[in-house]
Design a protein around this motif. Structure first.
Motif, mmCIF file in Angstrom:
data_model
loop_
_atom_site.group_PDB
_atom_site.id
_atom_site.type_symbol
_atom_site.label_atom_id
_atom_site.label_comp_id
_atom_site.label_asym_id
_atom_site.label_seq_id
_atom_site.Cartn_x
_atom_site.Cartn_y
_atom_site.Cartn_z
ATOM 1 N N LEU A 155 43.995 6.524 10.661
ATOM 2 C CA LEU A 155 45.271 7.188 10.601
ATOM 3 C C LEU A 155 46.241 6.062 11.036
ATOM 4 O O LEU A 155 47.521 6.160 10.546
ATOM 5 C CB LEU A 155 45.278 7.955 11.965
ATOM 6 C CG LEU A 155 45.205 9.646 11.365
ATOM 7 C CD1 LEU A 155 44.109 10.016 10.662
ATOM 8 C CD2 LEU A 155 45.557 10.510 12.420
ATOM 9 N N GLY A 156 45.901 4.763 11.658
ATOM 10 C CA GLY A 156 46.690 3.647 11.959
ATOM 11 C C GLY A 156 46.874 3.079 10.411
ATOM 12 O O GLY A 156 48.201 2.924 10.430
ATOM 13 N N CYS A 157 45.862 2.836 9.714
ATOM 14 C CA CYS A 157 46.371 2.394 8.248
ATOM 15 C C CYS A 157 47.419 3.302 7.493
ATOM 16 O O CYS A 157 48.071 2.813 6.959
ATOM 17 C CB CYS A 157 44.890 2.359 7.396
ATOM 18 S SG CYS A 157 43.820 0.928 8.031
ATOM 19 N N ILE A 158 46.980 4.422 7.588
ATOM 20 C CA ILE A 158 47.835 5.446 6.984
ATOM 21 C C ILE A 158 49.414 5.571 7.143
ATOM 22 O O ILE A 158 50.236 5.517 6.529
ATOM 23 C CB ILE A 158 47.452 6.908 6.780
ATOM 24 C CG1 ILE A 158 45.848 6.958 6.109
ATOM 25 C CG2 ILE A 158 48.165 8.202 6.388
ATOM 26 C CD1 ILE A 158 45.220 8.378 6.384
ATOM 27 N N ALA A 159 49.634 5.496 8.933
ATOM 28 C CA ALA A 159 50.727 5.384 9.208
ATOM 29 C C ALA A 159 51.612 4.143 8.459
ATOM 30 O O ALA A 159 52.692 4.138 8.542
ATOM 31 C CB ALA A 159 50.756 5.329 10.956
ATOM 32 N N VAL A 186 49.015 1.997 4.244
ATOM 33 C CA VAL A 186 48.026 1.418 3.379
ATOM 34 C C VAL A 186 47.157 2.004 2.441
ATOM 35 O O VAL A 186 46.834 3.356 2.907
ATOM 36 C CB VAL A 186 46.937 0.635 4.536
ATOM 37 C CG1 VAL A 186 45.776 -0.007 3.728
ATOM 38 C CG2 VAL A 186 47.811 -0.379 5.347
ATOM 39 N N THR A 187 47.011 1.501 1.235
ATOM 40 C CA THR A 187 46.151 2.074 0.219
ATOM 41 C C THR A 187 45.309 1.296 -0.208
ATOM 42 O O THR A 187 44.250 1.703 -0.872
ATOM 43 C CB THR A 187 47.000 2.873 -1.036
ATOM 44 O OG1 THR A 187 47.793 1.802 -1.479
ATOM 45 C CG2 THR A 187 47.866 3.844 -0.381
ATOM 46 N N ASP A 188 45.159 -0.099 -0.032
ATOM 47 C CA ASP A 188 44.349 -1.030 -0.137
ATOM 48 C C ASP A 188 43.078 -0.797 0.189
ATOM 49 O O ASP A 188 42.732 -0.681 1.386
ATOM 50 C CB ASP A 188 44.886 -2.473 0.362
ATOM 51 C CG ASP A 188 43.820 -3.476 -0.442
ATOM 52 O OD1 ASP A 188 42.882 -3.326 -0.496
ATOM 53 O OD2 ASP A 188 44.414 -4.651 -0.556
ATOM 54 N N GLU A 189 42.104 -0.695 -0.831
ATOM 55 C CA GLU A 189 40.673 -0.269 -0.497
ATOM 56 C C GLU A 189 39.818 -1.236 0.428
ATOM 57 O O GLU A 189 39.108 -0.958 1.047
ATOM 58 C CB GLU A 189 39.617 0.135 -1.540
ATOM 59 C CG GLU A 189 40.033 1.286 -2.424
ATOM 60 C CD GLU A 189 39.544 2.695 -1.286
ATOM 61 O OE1 GLU A 189 38.616 2.497 -0.628
ATOM 62 O OE2 GLU A 189 40.401 3.583 -1.451
ATOM 63 N N ALA A 227 37.357 -2.525 5.555
ATOM 64 C CA ALA A 227 37.296 -3.461 6.863
ATOM 65 C C ALA A 227 37.597 -2.684 7.923
ATOM 66 O O ALA A 227 36.689 -2.624 9.151
ATOM 67 C CB ALA A 227 38.172 -4.558 6.654
ATOM 68 N N ALA A 228 38.661 -1.717 8.046
ATOM 69 C CA ALA A 228 38.838 -0.990 9.301
ATOM 70 C C ALA A 228 37.737 0.008 9.504
ATOM 71 O O ALA A 228 37.378 0.030 10.670
ATOM 72 C CB ALA A 228 40.070 -0.070 8.770
ATOM 73 N N ASP A 273 39.443 -9.334 6.999
ATOM 74 C CA ASP A 273 39.959 -8.735 5.867
ATOM 75 C C ASP A 273 41.414 -8.084 6.247
ATOM 76 O O ASP A 273 41.966 -7.167 5.168
ATOM 77 C CB ASP A 273 39.114 -7.719 5.106
ATOM 78 C CG ASP A 273 38.153 -8.381 4.374
ATOM 79 O OD1 ASP A 273 38.357 -9.552 3.876
ATOM 80 O OD2 ASP A 273 36.971 -8.019 3.999
ATOM 81 N N LEU A 274 41.894 -7.944 7.501
ATOM 82 C CA LEU A 274 43.035 -7.272 7.710
ATOM 83 C C LEU A 274 44.412 -8.318 7.487
ATOM 84 O O LEU A 274 43.978 -9.442 7.620
ATOM 85 C CB LEU A 274 42.963 -6.691 8.766
ATOM 86 C CG LEU A 274 42.024 -5.437 9.158
ATOM 87 C CD1 LEU A 274 42.125 -5.199 10.671
ATOM 88 C CD2 LEU A 274 42.101 -4.502 8.315
#
Lengths: 292, 292
Positions: free
Chosen positions: B188-192, B195-198, B203-204, B272-273
């Motif tokens: 959810l942090g990435c989505i907020a 982020v769409t990068d696989e 990595a998350a 990778d972040l």
């Protein structure tokens, strides 16, 4: 494409199986409990309203199936949790053992949680519906089934047990406990069709509120006048649980008159909807005239 | 803008109050029960992960607050239902009476249902986040907390009571029961942050899976080595309940080594972040080194 009740029910039942099987890599016993309760469904009133409101408002019925199934999952979870010993402690549901009698309390609790959660996952499976409309659907379903809606109604219901009958309180319980999810159904149908017109949304609300209240009043009437075989659950349970009902409050005759009046109000509201509303008029009349 | 743990916790607690007060026209006793359990929160690990992953991925932390609070509501509801007599039957939670000891079983059940439902409503309150990303968030949170995720873990946990220890089973329970919600948090942090990068999402996932498993192993270690005062709950409860734990399976020393190894894997994944990951590295190390 024309639809009747049987066609809708077949579509709904097929879609429910799809959404429930698609989580089959979950744990089987809880999935079995979820399926057991969903399959022991009633008349699929709520999902049918989703589909028909979508159709009347010019939307594609098939696209609305995830919304319809989500509402039915919320309805089913609420029945499972309602039947638990710490709530109404009901052993039977529609002529069969209730979920916790069949699977035990822990699994019934988790089956309810699982259905509640799956309802929101299912909303996101809608195809050919704008993301912004899916978000509207999540908002409508969560707020109307949450503590301002359906759950709020259950709370007042618990608080009012052994209480004195009061017309305003009863209407409030009903508006929340039964009415909120019926309102969610018509709202989700409109959203699936992309409706944003306030006149249409208000008419849908009036229809939902009227048939929701009529539905509960007829329920109270049947608890007094029907038989256990007809209902598939013990009659007289309201009396046994000392529940406040419309019948106790107003008497049988006035209840029947009120149910008729509400049904007419529902039919009247349909004038503000864009499409052919014959099905919805029949639907309201049939709910009021039902014998079980 | 820089953030530390205290700042995050203050932001999270303020936002939780806002979202809980905003439903104040619901029924007070259940709202009280919901607030009681949310306020008796722990270290806010999950919502903090939401906010920090959003920040590291270039997103705005304040925008991610509804997502962070939604995860914490799901976590809290699961604890309320887990403590019920038909589940773990725990009277205490973090040094205070558990929800059903304080409010009774019926209201605790409804408070859990209310928080679960409110979590999804809260997701839709996100501002400055694309509708398509809110839909992704609903999908991620519902699937990871449902019967394929957190609830699935609780089921295996129930099924495995009195069972024989088995490394694969334990890892599966943990991956689902604790890990799934930690995975939801980072996702959810990435989505907020949009982020769409696989590569970033993978990595998350690795970070989440590693700290999730390490977290549970440390929990099992503390249940043996800590004291009731330090933990705020009875130690030795795993032994009492005859639960399968990593300590029973591998012994204390191997558990400590495994927790260290997982923590290193988590830190490694951070390469990778995109942003500064010092906070997340410290966070992983602190979770492994915690004493309560």
């Amino acid at each position: 494409m024309t639809y009747d009740k049987e066609k809708y029910i077949a579509l709904i039942n097929d879609a429910l199986e799809t959404y429930l099987y698609s989580v089959a890599d979950g744990q089987d016993i809880v999935l079995d409990a979820m399926r057991y309760s969903v399959r022991n469904g009633g008349k699929r009133v709520r999902p049918m309203l989703v589909l028909e409101f979508c159709r009347v408002c010019g939307g594609n019925v098939e696209n609305a199936l995830p919304f319809a199934c989500a509402v039915e999952m919320i309805h089913t979870y609420s029945l499972i949790h309602d039947d638990l010993p710490c709530m109404d402690d009901d052993d039977m549901r529609r002529g069969k053992p209730s979920c916790h009698k069949q699977f035990g309390e822990a699994y019934a609790l988790l089956a309810g949680d699982g259905l509640l959660t799956l309802a929101f996952e299912t909303l996101t499976r809608a195809e050919n519906i704008e993301s912004s409309d899916i978000v509207r659907a999540v908002k409508a379903l969560s707020s109307l089934s949450g503590i301002r809606g359906m759950i709020g109604g259950q709370v007042i219901d618990l608080l009012s047990e052994d209480g004195k009958p009061d017309d305003a309180l009863l209407r409030r319980i009903d508006r929340l406990k039964t009415g909120a999810l019926i309102q969610a159904s018509v709202r989700l149908g409109c959203i699936a069709a992309g409706v944003t017109d306030e006149t249409i949304l208000r008419a849908a609300d009036v229809y939902a509120e009227s048939i929701g209240l009529a539905f509960q009043i007829v329920d109270d009437i049947l608890d007094v006048t029907s038989s256990t075989e007809m209902l598939g659950k013990p009659v007289g349970s309201d009396e046994k649980n000392d529940k406040v009902t419309f019948v106790k409050l107003l008497g049988l005759e006035k209840c029947k008159a009120l149910a008729d009046e509400l049904t007419q109000a529902a039919v009247q509201a349909l004038n503000d909807l864009p499409g052919d509303t014959a099905f919805l008029a029949d639907f309201a009349n049939a709910l009021a005239a039902r014998k079980h």
